[in-house]
Write an enzyme that holds these catalytic residues in place. Structure first.
Site, mmCIF file in Angstrom:
data_model
loop_
_atom_site.group_PDB
_atom_site.id
_atom_site.type_symbol
_atom_site.label_atom_id
_atom_site.label_comp_id
_atom_site.label_asym_id
_atom_site.label_seq_id
_atom_site.Cartn_x
_atom_site.Cartn_y
_atom_site.Cartn_z
ATOM 1 C CG ASP A 54 -2.223 0.699 1.033
ATOM 2 O OD1 ASP A 54 -2.311 1.526 0.108
ATOM 3 O OD2 ASP A 54 -3.160 0.442 1.808
ATOM 4 C CG ASP A 83 -9.584 2.290 -0.180
ATOM 5 O OD1 ASP A 83 -9.180 1.122 -0.282
ATOM 6 O OD2 ASP A 83 -8.896 3.215 0.293
#
Ligand code: GLA
Length: 692
Positions: A448, A516
């Site tokens: 990430d 997301d």
């Protein structure tokens, strides 16, 4: 043959040619990018009125393939430098053309200054994509400042009404596709954030304004780079369009010291006929054949724990989720954020890559054994380029983050960006990850990167701008090294969802976290944009809870699954609270996905639409899969039939699980009856097998 004819080169792909030629001033013009031309046809381009041998004083803007800053250049300069004495214009003389391994390299040197410029074009036998890059070499001793070094400038043919397709967005709303008329002047998209960015993806597609999904020409370009970048689409007063793409952003420049070489990332260009779907399909084929490291593998159905637990969990919670995931048929269990250091919330622990002793008193071993024992692979979340100020790493090395003297250190999500451009920091990051992967049987890493750069400085470094380039280069080097040393490792690229999706990162990762935003309805648009360039097999798509935790939209389980099944299906809901019925139906849908997976992950994608019904068709061999969805009907009208594409009109197609037999001709010209539930959020998955 007159001598001038040797100064023309055609880069041929199976169906296209890209033709360039030098004029008497050694300026390289783009003469043709379109259907393939035979050599004598390419030569005939020199006799056209706009050929480079007509007197040109002005007006060669947007026609130069190597658009170096020089006299009469008033448009975008794809190449611009500043020599030590202040000279900014280039006067490039052609030196030689070299051909090797399917690549053509045209070499130029400045008439006075010690600069060599090599422009390379690589063609393949199995794709119409041409890969280009630029290499600059300082053959002298004094520094040269490189202000702009685009990997490629693509010269398009004259189009009456050129239209620009682009992917824009933001967090939670990535890859939104828009097509608008190309304005006159320069249209610039890019990123100044240190990462590829959510706001724009490094891809553009120009068409003639008439192109549809299934008909018409498209000229598209993608930059393989995960740092800052810029694509300039230039349209001249007479309507000529050129697209120039490269790394870096205003106002940073690159210092090229004596003897140094600068290599730009690959910029890939593709001309196709057959509409937007054909262009997208060609990009997917290219990704599989030339970009992705393991294109023949099936991407596993993964389970990710983030939405289920966020930061609040114990090892036992993870084990319970893993049990549910295995029962549903998941093949890879990924434990997300919160397992390391003092990371029980987003304010601490980033940088301390050892298991949290309260949560994992015996290390990660017991959880990994549990997951492997359930027959799944084990994956873990990391965010290696970051540090929380509240961490042992930051306390030990406060100078390891990007910062500037007398400026604040702005935090996003209470974290700062490590200066990965520093060799010692990059070495440390690699060593920590290598240690983690060597000590634990970790099969998969979700890598990430959750915030953009701010106050991007490097006190003490005499060329601090290089951080913008070296950060990404060092990231690539770490990934390459980890892959080489841990060959079974597979990697997912994530950056607050889809903030780092490009052909540069995809060369060294196996899939990406698309967004997301896991709301199935929002995902339809995100996925449609994503699919313009990147194949379904890399497009991570989780089925999460309903109502969606973020958008609060309630959507039936099947609809959520059917949308996610158009990509690399995954599950991300809190299985501890799903009903028995949903768990059982989920397991059936996962089994369905495994059956259609070869078509979705390795096949040809074709978007479908009929009124409020939209969907996607995947074809591979004799299999066709249709995934379709519709939010709501109006006035109780029946759903329209959904016309399929690319089938054999003379063939018959048997529908799995029913006794329906369809004729290709009818599916193509009238469509498929999806038999959708009349209520809201209806969806369907239909599998067709072509009869021998
Ligand atoms: C980012 C990612 C999410 C999740 C969280 C964890 O937001 O995009 O998927 O991993 O970080 O902190």
């Amino acid at each position: 043959m007159p001598a001038r004819e040797t100064r023309l080169w055609a880069v041929d792909t199976p169906n296209t040619s890209y033709v360039v030629a030098l004029d008497d001033h050694d300026r390289l013009h783009g003469l043709h990018w379109g259907p393939r031309l035979a050599p004598e046809q390419a030569l005939a381009l020199l006799d056209l009125p706009e050929a480079p041998f007509r007197p040109v004083v002005d007006g060669c803007d947007a026609r130069l393939d190597l658009s170096a800053a020089s006299a009469f250049r008033y448009g975008h300069n794809g190449l611009q430098v500043r020599f030590a004495d202040g000279t900014r214009d280039l006067e490039l003389a052609f030196t030689e053309a070299a051909e090797a391994d399917g690549a053509l390299t045209l070499v130029f040197t400045d008439r006075h200054y010690p600069l060599e410029v090599r422009s390379t074009y690589r063609a393949f036998t199995d794709t119409d994509v041409i890969e280009r890059s630029l290499v600059l070499r300082n053959t002298g001793t004094e520094d040269i400042e490189v202000v702009r070094a685009d990997s490629a400038t693509w010269v398009l043919p004259e189009l009456e009404t050129p239209r620009l397709g682009q992917l824009h967005g933001e967090w939670g709303a990535e890859t939104q596709l828009t097509r608008t008329a190309v304005p006159h002047g320069e249209t610039v998209i890019g990123s100044r954030r240190g990462i590829t960015g959510h706001q724009a993806n490094p891809w553009v597609a120009v068409d003639d304004g008439q192109t549809t999904e299934t008909r018409g020409p498209v000229w598209s370009t993608a930059l393989a780079w995960s740092g800052t970048w810029r694509i300039t689409v230039e349209k001249t007063p007479r309507g000529r369009v050129a697209v120039s793409a490269g790394f870096g952003h205003d106002p940073v420049s690159i210092r090229l010291r004596g003897g140094e070489t600068l290599e730009t990332p690959v910029c890939a260009g593709l001309h196709t006929d057959g509409g937007f779907a054909a262009a997208a399909g060609a990009w997917h084929d290219y990704a599989r054949a030339h970009v992705l490291p393991h294109p023949d593998e099936d991407r596993p159905v993964l389970y990710n724990s983030w939405e289920a637990t966020e930061f609040d969990f114990t090892a036992e919670d993870q084990m319970r989720l893993a049990k549910g995931a295995a029962a549903m048929g998941c093949e890879l269990f990924v434990m997300d954020d919160g397992w390391f250091g003092s990371r029980t919330h987003d304010g601490a622990g980033l940088g301390d890559w050892t298991p949290n002793p309260d949560r994992f008193p015996d290390g990660l071993g017991p959880l990994i054994e549990h997951v492997h024992g359930l027959g799944m692979r084990f994956g873990i979340w990391v965010e290696p380029e970051m540090v929380n100020p509240d961490s042992d790493l930051y306390r030990a090395h406060p100078d390891w983050v990007y910062h500037q003297p007398h400026r604040r250190r702005s935090e996003v999500r209470r974290q700062l960006v490590l200066n990965l451009a520093r060799p010692d920091v990059a070495e440390w990051v690699h060593a920590r990850l290598d240690e983690l992967l060597s000590a634990n049987a970790i099969d998969f890493v979700k890598w990430d990167m959750n915030r953009p750069f701010t106050e991007a400085g490097w006190p003490g470094e005499d060329d601090p701008d290089r951080l913008w380039f070296d950060h990404t280069r060092n990231l690539y080097a770490i990934l390459d090294r980890l892959r080489a040393d841990h060959p079974a490792l597979r990697i997912e690229s994530c950056s607050s969802g889809g903030g780092r999706v490009d052909f540069g990162i995809l060369r060294r990762t196996d899939q990406v976290w698309t967004s997301d935003n896991t709301d199935a309805v929002d995902r339809i648009a995100i996925q449609e944009g994503f699919a313009q360039v990147y194949p379904a097999r890399v497009m991570g798509a989780w089925v999460t809870d309903s109502p969606n935790p973020w958008t609060r939209r309630a959507v039936p389980l099947e609809f959520r699954f059917h949308v996610a099944m158009a990509g690399a299906l995954a599950v991300g809901g809190d299985l501890r609270v799903w009903s028995e019925e949903d768990l059982a139906r989920g397991a059936e849908l996962v089994a369905d996905y495994k059956r259609i997976r070869p078509a979705v992950q390795h096949g040809r994608r074709r978007p479908l639409r009929a009124g409020a019904v939209a969907g996607v068709q995947y074809d591979r061999g004799d299999r066709t899969v249709v995934l379709a969805w519709r939010r709501s009907r109006a006035f109780g009208y029946r759903d329209p039939l959904l016309k399929l594409h690319g089938l054999d009109p003379g063939a018959r197609y048997r529908e799995r699980g029913t006794d329906r037999l369809h004729h290709g001709a009818v599916l193509l010209s009238h469509g498929l009856d999806l038999r959708l539930d009349p209520g809201d959020y209806a969806s369907a998955m239909i599998e067709l097998v072509r009869e021998a």
